[in-house]
Design an enzyme around this catalytic site. Structure first.
Site, PDB file in Angstrom:
ATOM      1  N   ASP A 165       0.854  -1.190   0.000  1.00  0.00           N
ATOM      2  CA  ASP A 165       0.000   0.000   0.000  1.00  0.00           C
ATOM      3  C   ASP A 165       0.889   1.240   0.000  1.00  0.00           C
ATOM      4  O   ASP A 165       1.593   1.515   0.972  1.00  0.00           O
ATOM      5  CB  ASP A 165      -0.886   0.004   1.259  1.00  0.00           C
ATOM      6  CG  ASP A 165      -1.853   1.173   1.254  1.00  0.00           C
ATOM      7  OD1 ASP A 165      -2.995   0.999   0.798  1.00  0.00           O
ATOM      8  OD2 ASP A 165      -1.461   2.278   1.695  1.00  0.00           O
ATOM      9  N   TYR A 195       3.360   9.750  -0.767  1.00  0.00           N
ATOM     10  CA  TYR A 195       4.458   9.194   0.035  1.00  0.00           C
ATOM     11  C   TYR A 195       5.822   9.403  -0.640  1.00  0.00           C
ATOM     12  O   TYR A 195       6.853   9.254   0.014  1.00  0.00           O
ATOM     13  CB  TYR A 195       4.255   7.704   0.327  1.00  0.00           C
ATOM     14  CG  TYR A 195       2.954   7.333   1.018  1.00  0.00           C
ATOM     15  CD1 TYR A 195       2.124   8.307   1.575  1.00  0.00           C
ATOM     16  CD2 TYR A 195       2.543   6.009   1.118  1.00  0.00           C
ATOM     17  CE1 TYR A 195       0.925   7.970   2.189  1.00  0.00           C
ATOM     18  CE2 TYR A 195       1.350   5.659   1.737  1.00  0.00           C
ATOM     19  CZ  TYR A 195       0.538   6.642   2.263  1.00  0.00           C
ATOM     20  OH  TYR A 195      -0.641   6.305   2.864  1.00  0.00           O
ATOM     21  N   LYS A 197      -2.572   5.866  -4.510  1.00  0.00           N
ATOM     22  CA  LYS A 197      -3.659   6.817  -4.216  1.00  0.00           C
ATOM     23  C   LYS A 197      -3.447   8.136  -4.931  1.00  0.00           C
ATOM     24  O   LYS A 197      -2.304   8.594  -5.094  1.00  0.00           O
ATOM     25  CB  LYS A 197      -3.745   7.073  -2.695  1.00  0.00           C
ATOM     26  CG  LYS A 197      -3.725   5.795  -1.864  1.00  0.00           C
ATOM     27  CD  LYS A 197      -3.888   6.033  -0.375  1.00  0.00           C
ATOM     28  CE  LYS A 197      -3.563   4.757   0.395  1.00  0.00           C
ATOM     29  NZ  LYS A 197      -2.154   4.633   0.779  1.00  0.00           N
ATOM     30  N   HIS A 257      -7.499   9.692  -2.133  1.00  0.00           N
ATOM     31  CA  HIS A 257      -6.821   9.639  -0.834  1.00  0.00           C
ATOM     32  C   HIS A 257      -7.635  10.276   0.295  1.00  0.00           C
ATOM     33  O   HIS A 257      -7.704   9.735   1.396  1.00  0.00           O
ATOM     34  CB  HIS A 257      -5.456  10.322  -0.971  1.00  0.00           C
ATOM     35  CG  HIS A 257      -4.438   9.869   0.006  1.00  0.00           C
ATOM     36  ND1 HIS A 257      -3.102   9.759  -0.312  1.00  0.00           N
ATOM     37  CD2 HIS A 257      -4.522   9.513   1.312  1.00  0.00           C
ATOM     38  CE1 HIS A 257      -2.433   9.332   0.749  1.00  0.00           C
ATOM     39  NE2 HIS A 257      -3.271   9.185   1.738  1.00  0.00           N
TER      40      HIS A 257
HETATM   41  P1  NDP Z   1       0.867   1.716  11.838  1.00  0.00           P
HETATM   42  O1  NDP Z   1      -0.299   1.683  12.762  1.00  0.00           O
HETATM   43  O2  NDP Z   1       1.112   0.600  10.889  1.00  0.00           O
HETATM   44  O3  NDP Z   1       2.104   1.933  12.808  1.00  0.00           O
HETATM   45  C1  NDP Z   1       3.408   2.012  12.370  1.00  0.00           C
HETATM   46  C2  NDP Z   1       4.244   2.260  13.637  1.00  0.00           C
HETATM   47  O4  NDP Z   1       4.214   1.095  14.457  1.00  0.00           O
HETATM   48  C3  NDP Z   1       5.652   2.552  13.302  1.00  0.00           C
HETATM   49  O5  NDP Z   1       6.106   3.508  14.255  1.00  0.00           O
HETATM   50  C4  NDP Z   1       6.359   1.212  13.527  1.00  0.00           C
HETATM   51  O6  NDP Z   1       7.685   1.431  13.945  1.00  0.00           O
HETATM   52  C5  NDP Z   1       5.544   0.610  14.649  1.00  0.00           C
HETATM   53  N1  NDP Z   1       5.479  -0.865  14.568  1.00  0.00           N
HETATM   54  C6  NDP Z   1       5.269  -1.625  13.479  1.00  0.00           C
HETATM   55  N2  NDP Z   1       5.270  -2.934  13.779  1.00  0.00           N
HETATM   56  C7  NDP Z   1       5.481  -3.014  15.118  1.00  0.00           C
HETATM   57  C8  NDP Z   1       5.594  -4.097  16.009  1.00  0.00           C
HETATM   58  N3  NDP Z   1       5.464  -5.363  15.597  1.00  0.00           N
HETATM   59  N4  NDP Z   1       5.817  -3.819  17.337  1.00  0.00           N
HETATM   60  C9  NDP Z   1       5.928  -2.544  17.758  1.00  0.00           C
HETATM   61  N5  NDP Z   1       5.821  -1.476  16.938  1.00  0.00           N
HETATM   62  C10 NDP Z   1       5.605  -1.704  15.627  1.00  0.00           C
HETATM   63  O7  NDP Z   1       0.813   3.124  11.073  1.00  0.00           O
HETATM   64  P2  NDP Z   1       0.820   3.595   9.563  1.00  0.00           P
HETATM   65  O8  NDP Z   1       0.407   5.010   9.572  1.00  0.00           O
HETATM   66  O9  NDP Z   1       2.108   3.299   8.901  1.00  0.00           O
HETATM   67  O10 NDP Z   1      -0.347   2.753   8.873  1.00  0.00           O
HETATM   68  C11 NDP Z   1      -0.122   1.633   8.036  1.00  0.00           C
HETATM   69  C12 NDP Z   1      -0.296   2.019   6.593  1.00  0.00           C
HETATM   70  O11 NDP Z   1      -1.581   2.594   6.362  1.00  0.00           O
HETATM   71  C13 NDP Z   1       0.659   3.107   6.095  1.00  0.00           C
HETATM   72  O12 NDP Z   1       1.982   2.670   5.951  1.00  0.00           O
HETATM   73  C14 NDP Z   1      -0.030   3.503   4.812  1.00  0.00           C
HETATM   74  O13 NDP Z   1       0.187   2.525   3.810  1.00  0.00           O
HETATM   75  C15 NDP Z   1      -1.492   3.497   5.264  1.00  0.00           C
HETATM   76  N6  NDP Z   1      -1.940   4.846   5.698  1.00  0.00           N
HETATM   77  C16 NDP Z   1      -2.930   5.448   4.966  1.00  0.00           C
HETATM   78  C17 NDP Z   1      -3.390   6.700   5.298  1.00  0.00           C
HETATM   79  C18 NDP Z   1      -4.482   7.311   4.493  1.00  0.00           C
HETATM   80  O14 NDP Z   1      -4.783   8.490   4.678  1.00  0.00           O
HETATM   81  N7  NDP Z   1      -5.085   6.581   3.582  1.00  0.00           N
HETATM   82  C19 NDP Z   1      -2.827   7.453   6.436  1.00  0.00           C
HETATM   83  C20 NDP Z   1      -1.807   6.728   7.163  1.00  0.00           C
HETATM   84  C21 NDP Z   1      -1.408   5.476   6.798  1.00  0.00           C
HETATM   85  P3  NDP Z   1       8.986   0.903  13.113  1.00  0.00           P
HETATM   86  O15 NDP Z   1       8.816   1.311  11.676  1.00  0.00           O
HETATM   87  O16 NDP Z   1      10.108   1.589  13.814  1.00  0.00           O
HETATM   88  O17 NDP Z   1       8.972  -0.595  13.294  1.00  0.00           O
END
Ligand code: NDP
Length: 275
Positions: A45, A50, A75, A108
């Site tokens: 995704d 991005y 998106k 988006h």
């Molecule tokens: P997430 O809820 O996936 O959280 C990501 C955070 O959690 C990062 O800080 C990561 O740290 C940490 N993390 C990941 N895995 C673990 C684990 N197993 N244990 C502990 N901490 C963990 O947030 P996102 O905002 O990234 O959401 C996921 C996806 O959704 C995005 O990447 C994007 O593709 C989409 N999205 C879409 C939006 C929209 O408007 N349509 C807005 C926001 C996101 P680290 O990287 O250091 O591991």
């Protein structure tokens, strides 16, 4: 273990767990997406916003994985909703991704102050009909936005990708999606690490009971709720861990205790404020 897939309202299938690349540095994206593909993810995704579609595309090309085994979402950003801009924007995204089509293309945000989300949806229908996106959907759309675009075009979005995690479950939106057959994609499934979700008592208790991590419990809760998720991580161990959520199941009591954490705790701005 094979990743289950769900059927969209248009008949196409989507892997229920994918890998999200929001805030993945463009310079690191090829390596991190390669790690995800090696871990077994087949659903990526991304978004024009991005700035990392090129890195995603390079990782996909280098993987040698057959195109029909991959599911790629991107998106349309808010500033490309007007006029014929969406038609140019998809071509630019496809060029950066090195693909002839995406599996899912999303508007988006509704960006209501711009007044162009209906036009954007009409253009996404054209994009689908031209074969450049197999399925089309929306993101951050509220029920009123979805009803308006569906009524105007006769085309219901395949998904609505919304902020959704135990503290912010958006029942009004998920109920409207369920009534219309729209799949819910949960963005920020781990709450983006912005609140101590992984320390919540029912999450920690279920993790201990099943011998898994709190993050796996939260992702498993989403799966049992029927959500599509694509957690983001830049760490190979977490990338693998986040996909390893099919070897256990939460009991209904564990599921209900996590569902009860809902308290309207958004980590983002409301869709009416993002333009
Ligand atoms: P997430 O809820 O996936 O959280 C990501 C955070 O959690 C990062 O800080 C990561 O740290 C940490 N993390 C990941 N895995 C673990 C684990 N197993 N244990 C502990 N901490 C963990 O947030 P996102 O905002 O990234 O959401 C996921 C996806 O959704 C995005 O990447 C994007 O593709 C989409 N999205 C879409 C939006 C929209 O408007 N349509 C807005 C926001 C996101 P680290 O990287 O250091 O591991």
């Amino acid at each position: 273990m094979a990743i289950p897939s769900l059927t969209l309202t248009d008949g196409h299938r989507i892997p229920q767990v994918g890998f999200g690349v929001f805030r993945v540095d463009p310079d690191q994206t090829e390596r991190i997406v390669t790690d995800a593909l090696e871990a077994g993810y087949r659903h990526i995704d991304t978004a024009a916003l991005y700035g990392n579609e090129e890195g995603v595309g390079r990782a996909l090309a280098a993987s040698g994985i057959a195109r029909d085994e991959l599911f790629v979402t991107t998106k349309l950003w808010n500033d490309r909703q007007a006029g014929d801009e969406p038609l140019a924007a998809i071509d630019e995204s496809l060029e950066r991704l090195g693909l002839e089509s995406v599996d899912l293309y999303l508007v988006h945000w509704p960006a209501p102050a711009r007044g162009t989300y209906l036009n954007a949806w009409e253009k996404l229908v054209e994009i689908r009909d031209a074969g450049k996106a197999r399925s089309i959907g929306v993101s951050n759309h509220l029920p009123e936005h979805i009803r308006e675009i569906a009524a105007a075009t006769g085309v219901t979005p395949a998904v609505d990708q919304i902020e959704l995690h135990p503290a912010y479950q958006q029942r009004d939106v998920t109920d409207a999606c369920a009534a219309l057959g729209i799949r819910v994609e949960a963005w920020g499934p781990l709450g983006q690490g912005k609140y101590p979700l992984l320390e919540e008592t029912p999450v920690v208790a279920a993790a201990a009971a099943h011998g898994v991590s709190p993050a796996q419990v939260v992702l498993r809760w989403h799966i049992q709720q029927g959500h599509i998720v694509f957690p983001k991580s830049t760490h190979p161990d977490r990338i693998r861990e986040n996909l390893d959520v099919f070897g256990f199941a939460l009991t209904s009591a564990e599921q209900d205790a996590i569902t009860a954490l809902d308290r309207g705790g958004s980590v983002s701005k409301h869709p009416s404020e993002v333009n």
